[in-house]
Design a protein around this motif. Structure first.
Motif, PDB file in Angstrom:
ATOM      1  N   ALA A  83       0.839  -1.208   0.000  1.00 16.70           N
ATOM      2  CA  ALA A  83       0.000   0.000   0.000  1.00 16.70           C
ATOM      3  C   ALA A  83       0.872   1.257   0.000  1.00 16.70           C
ATOM      4  O   ALA A  83       0.612   2.203  -0.754  1.00 16.70           O
ATOM      5  N   ALA A  86       2.512   1.696  -3.421  1.00 10.54           N
ATOM      6  CA  ALA A  86       1.550   2.147  -4.432  1.00 10.54           C
ATOM      7  C   ALA A  86       1.358   3.660  -4.394  1.00 10.54           C
ATOM      8  O   ALA A  86       0.992   4.266  -5.396  1.00 10.54           O
ATOM      9  N   HIS A  87       1.642   4.265  -3.241  1.00  4.83           N
ATOM     10  CA  HIS A  87       1.494   5.717  -3.092  1.00  4.83           C
ATOM     11  C   HIS A  87       2.856   6.411  -2.976  1.00  4.83           C
ATOM     12  O   HIS A  87       2.945   7.553  -2.525  1.00  4.83           O
ATOM     13  N   SER A 107      -1.344  12.249   1.051  1.00  6.49           N
ATOM     14  CA  SER A 107      -2.626  12.740   0.541  1.00  6.49           C
ATOM     15  C   SER A 107      -3.284  11.688  -0.349  1.00  6.49           C
ATOM     16  O   SER A 107      -4.484  11.421  -0.250  1.00  6.49           O
ATOM     17  N   SER A 108      -2.509  11.077  -1.220  1.00  6.07           N
ATOM     18  CA  SER A 108      -3.024  10.036  -2.099  1.00  6.07           C
ATOM     19  C   SER A 108      -3.528   8.842  -1.293  1.00  6.07           C
ATOM     20  O   SER A 108      -4.616   8.320  -1.543  1.00  6.07           O
ATOM     21  N   LEU A 109      -2.756   8.410  -0.316  1.00  9.32           N
ATOM     22  CA  LEU A 109      -3.146   7.281   0.532  1.00  9.32           C
ATOM     23  C   LEU A 109      -4.437   7.595   1.295  1.00  9.32           C
ATOM     24  O   LEU A 109      -5.335   6.763   1.378  1.00  9.32           O
ATOM     25  N   ARG A 111      -6.832   9.575   0.459  1.00 10.87           N
ATOM     26  CA  ARG A 111      -7.999   9.688  -0.426  1.00 10.87           C
ATOM     27  C   ARG A 111      -8.414   8.366  -1.048  1.00 10.87           C
ATOM     28  O   ARG A 111      -9.481   8.266  -1.653  1.00 10.87           O
ATOM     29  N   THR A 112      -7.589   7.349  -0.940  1.00  8.70           N
ATOM     30  CA  THR A 112      -7.856   6.068  -1.594  1.00  8.70           C
ATOM     31  C   THR A 112      -8.606   5.128  -0.650  1.00  8.70           C
ATOM     32  O   THR A 112      -8.141   4.872   0.452  1.00  8.70           O
ATOM     33  N   PRO A 113      -9.745   4.625  -1.081  1.00 10.86           N
ATOM     34  CA  PRO A 113     -10.471   3.656  -0.242  1.00 10.86           C
ATOM     35  C   PRO A 113      -9.603   2.422   0.022  1.00 10.86           C
ATOM     36  O   PRO A 113      -8.825   2.009  -0.832  1.00 10.86           O
ATOM     37  N   THR A 114      -9.749   1.857   1.198  1.00 13.35           N
ATOM     38  CA  THR A 114      -8.920   0.701   1.562  1.00 13.35           C
ATOM     39  C   THR A 114      -9.673  -0.618   1.461  1.00 13.35           C
ATOM     40  O   THR A 114      -9.222  -1.619   2.009  1.00 13.35           O
ATOM     41  N   GLN A 115     -10.823  -0.623   0.750  1.00  9.81           N
ATOM     42  CA  GLN A 115     -11.525  -1.893   0.559  1.00  9.81           C
ATOM     43  C   GLN A 115     -10.562  -2.866  -0.121  1.00  9.81           C
ATOM     44  O   GLN A 115      -9.834  -2.500  -1.010  1.00  9.81           O
ATOM     45  N   ARG A 126      -6.929  -0.277   7.813  1.00  7.54           N
ATOM     46  CA  ARG A 126      -7.012   1.160   7.552  1.00  7.54           C
ATOM     47  C   ARG A 126      -5.751   1.808   8.096  1.00  7.54           C
ATOM     48  O   ARG A 126      -4.986   1.174   8.817  1.00  7.54           O
TER      49      ARG A 126
END
Length: 148
Positions: A83, A86-87, A107-109, A111-115, A126
């Motif tokens: 994770a 990826a950011h 900021s990117s992390l 805003r990204t849903p963690t489903q 989370r």
């Protein structure tokens, strides 16, 4: 949970997405629920983990840290690392652009849903993000007389 941590999670439970916390250093000592003396940050990490949160910290002095040594399994470490990667939050070079890279990655992390992300025990994963000395990272937040 100690009173130093209770206020943070009370605001979290009320749905506040961000807090500006001042006062005691996260390196100060406190007693945990078991009566053991620990740094406030360690008590915070443990309380966060019990809620399914992985705490990621950033400071200019130490860079990004997610306390990988205390994650329950190698699978959990890999999941968190993937994770962060990826950011663009792993292996951030300590240069003049470091803060910009980290703030954009955080900021990117955020805003990204963690489903789809989960701990090895199957519970949802989370993130809780702490920016230490954030007032040093965001000069626009300082008093106008001290801005450069």
């Amino acid at each position: 949970m100690t009173s130093a941590i209770e206020a943070i999670f009370l605001a979290y439970d009320e749905g506040r997405p961000a807090l500006f916390v001042t006062g005691r250093s996260l390196r100060d000592l406190t007693s945990d629920e078991e009566g053991k003396v620990r740094p406030i940050m360690e008590v915070f990490r443990r309380a966060a983990r019990s809620r399914g949160l992985c705490v990621i910290t950033y400071s200019l002095a130490e860079g990004i840290d997610f306390d990988s040594a205390h994650l329950d399994s190698a699978q959990d470490r890999r999941t968190v690392e993937q994770a962060l990667r990826a950011h663009h939050l792993l292996d951030v070079p300590p240069d003049q652009n470091e803060v910009v890279r980290v703030i954009r990655g955080v900021s990117s992390l955020a805003r990204t849903p963690t489903q789809g992300l989960s701990w090895s025990d199957g519970k949802p994963l989370r993130f809780a993000l702490t920016l230490e000395f954030a007032d040093h990272l965001v000069p626009g937040g300082m008093n106008p007389g001290t801005q450069i």
